[in-house]
Every structure is written in structure tokens, then in C-alpha cells.
Design a protein around this motif. Structure first.
Motif, PDB file in Angstrom:
ATOM      1  N   TYR A  26       0.839  -1.207   0.000  1.00 38.64           N
ATOM      2  CA  TYR A  26       0.000   0.000   0.000  1.00 38.64           C
ATOM      3  C   TYR A  26       0.871   1.254   0.000  1.00 38.64           C
ATOM      4  O   TYR A  26       0.586   2.218  -0.702  1.00 38.64           O
ATOM      5  N   THR A  27       1.931   1.237   0.775  1.00 41.83           N
ATOM      6  CA  THR A  27       2.818   2.400   0.867  1.00 41.83           C
ATOM      7  C   THR A  27       3.533   2.652  -0.460  1.00 41.83           C
ATOM      8  O   THR A  27       3.605   3.793  -0.935  1.00 41.83           O
ATOM      9  N   VAL A  28       4.038   1.590  -1.073  1.00 41.17           N
ATOM     10  CA  VAL A  28       4.720   1.733  -2.369  1.00 41.17           C
ATOM     11  C   VAL A  28       3.747   2.253  -3.422  1.00 41.17           C
ATOM     12  O   VAL A  28       4.079   3.159  -4.205  1.00 41.17           O
ATOM     13  N   LEU A  29       2.529   1.698  -3.448  1.00 39.29           N
ATOM     14  CA  LEU A  29       1.543   2.167  -4.422  1.00 39.29           C
ATOM     15  C   LEU A  29       1.135   3.615  -4.151  1.00 39.29           C
ATOM     16  O   LEU A  29       0.903   4.373  -5.094  1.00 39.29           O
ATOM     17  N   LEU A  75      -4.376  -6.664  -4.252  1.00 35.73           N
ATOM     18  CA  LEU A  75      -4.104  -6.119  -2.924  1.00 35.73           C
ATOM     19  C   LEU A  75      -5.350  -5.952  -2.054  1.00 35.73           C
ATOM     20  O   LEU A  75      -5.330  -6.356  -0.885  1.00 35.73           O
ATOM     21  N   PRO A  76      -6.451  -5.391  -2.554  1.00 35.80           N
ATOM     22  CA  PRO A  76      -7.617  -5.250  -1.672  1.00 35.80           C
ATOM     23  C   PRO A  76      -8.167  -6.595  -1.163  1.00 35.80           C
ATOM     24  O   PRO A  76      -8.445  -6.711   0.031  1.00 35.80           O
ATOM     25  N   SER A 111      -4.269   5.040 -15.990  1.00 36.80           N
ATOM     26  CA  SER A 111      -4.251   5.365 -14.562  1.00 36.80           C
ATOM     27  C   SER A 111      -3.706   4.139 -13.831  1.00 36.80           C
ATOM     28  O   SER A 111      -3.471   3.092 -14.444  1.00 36.80           O
ATOM     29  N   VAL A 112      -3.540   4.258 -12.541  1.00 36.67           N
ATOM     30  CA  VAL A 112      -3.041   3.127 -11.747  1.00 36.67           C
ATOM     31  C   VAL A 112      -3.965   1.925 -11.892  1.00 36.67           C
ATOM     32  O   VAL A 112      -3.521   0.786 -11.938  1.00 36.67           O
ATOM     33  N   TRP A 113      -5.266   2.178 -11.996  1.00 36.94           N
ATOM     34  CA  TRP A 113      -6.239   1.087 -12.037  1.00 36.94           C
ATOM     35  C   TRP A 113      -6.624   0.680 -13.453  1.00 36.94           C
ATOM     36  O   TRP A 113      -7.440  -0.221 -13.633  1.00 36.94           O
ATOM     37  N   GLY A 149       1.784  -4.506 -12.374  1.00 35.94           N
ATOM     38  CA  GLY A 149       1.865  -5.941 -12.130  1.00 35.94           C
ATOM     39  C   GLY A 149       0.585  -6.545 -11.563  1.00 35.94           C
ATOM     40  O   GLY A 149       0.643  -7.573 -10.888  1.00 35.94           O
ATOM     41  N   PHE A 150      -0.543  -5.913 -11.801  1.00 37.14           N
ATOM     42  CA  PHE A 150      -1.849  -6.329 -11.287  1.00 37.14           C
ATOM     43  C   PHE A 150      -1.936  -6.321  -9.761  1.00 37.14           C
ATOM     44  O   PHE A 150      -2.890  -6.836  -9.189  1.00 37.14           O
TER      45      PHE A 150
END
Length: 138
Positions: free
Chosen positions: A16-19, A115-116, A99-101, A109-110
Motif C-alpha cells: 500500500y505504501t509503495v503504491l 491487494l484489496p 491510470s493506476v487502475w 503488475g496487477f
């Protein structure tokens, strides 16, 4: 919180922090460079950065209230990844830049897709390990 599962938490919060840093940096550069080129995609990246910051902070907090908020952040994030991922495939004109998503986080890398659910798994696991109230545990 028990020591059990803290390794998984460290990995999840680390991701989460890296993203958050990646999305925040990307949105800042994109919005500063040419905000009118792809405002929808750039705005979504900025929103993703805020979501990732919230996720990292809330997952580390031990309170029930923080866990509940983290669950809602993760659910919202997952819905966002699914909706934006799908829209980026069917409405390509909306995404002249990704975008990121976009495409379910393919550019990352999906990780945004997986992650969620990983965070929700961890939150469910932590909640099931807590003793029942009034000493009713085994």
C-alpha cells in the motif's frame, strides 16, 4: 493483535505504501506537466494515491473502528479497480493515458487488483482471532 499474521500485514502495508508513493508521484507529475491531456485518468491516479495512503494507515491501527474503516476502503478500492479496469478496456477514449487502475492495474503488475482482497483476507483473519467478549472464549 497477535504476532500471528503480522508478516502478512507488513507485506500488505508495504505494498500500500509503495503504491501510494508511486500513484502520488505519477499524479503529481502528470497534473503538473499537462493537466488537460487526460484529466480523468490523472484524477483517478490521484484518488488512488489517497486510497492507498488511507489503506496503509488504517490497516496498521489496532482499533475496531480503524479495521471497519479499512474494510470499507478496501471494498471501495476493489470496486474502483474493477470499474476503472473494465472502463479502460471498453471506453478507451476516456483513457488517453493510463491510470493506476487501468486494465486492472496491469502497469503495476496487477497488484492493485490483488491487494484489496489480500487486505480483506487479513482483516477477516485478525477479526476471527480475537477473543469473544465477557470471557466467553475457549
Amino acid at each position: 493483535m497477535s504476532a500471528r499474521g503480522t508478516g502478512a500485514l507488513t507485506v500488505i502495508v508495504g505494498l500500500y505504501t509503495v503504491l501510494a508513493l508511486a500513484a502520488g508521484g505519477r499524479a503529481s507529475v502528470q497534473l503538473a506537466d499537462d493537466p488537460g491531456h487526460a484529466p480523468f485518468a490523472y484524477g483517478l491516479t490521484a484518488v488512488a494515491a489517497v486510497v492507498y495512503i488511507a489503506g496503509a494507515v488504517l490497516l496498521r491501527r489496532p482499533s475496531e473502528r480503524a479495521r471497519t474503516a479499512a474494510k470499507w476502503v478496501c471494498i471501495s478500492e476493489f470496486v474502483g479497480v474493477l470499474v476503472v479496469g473494465t472502463l479502460s478496456l471498453v471506453e478507451r477514449d476516456w483513457f488517453p493515458e493510463s491510470s493506476v487502475w487501468s486494465i486492472y492495474g496491469a502497469g503495476y503488475g496487477f497488484v492493485p487488483l490483488f491487494l484489496p482482497p489480500a487486505a480483506l483476507w487479513w482483516l477477516g483473519r485478525v477479526g476471527s482471532e480475537r477473543p469473544s467478549p465477557a470471557g466467553g472464549g475457549k
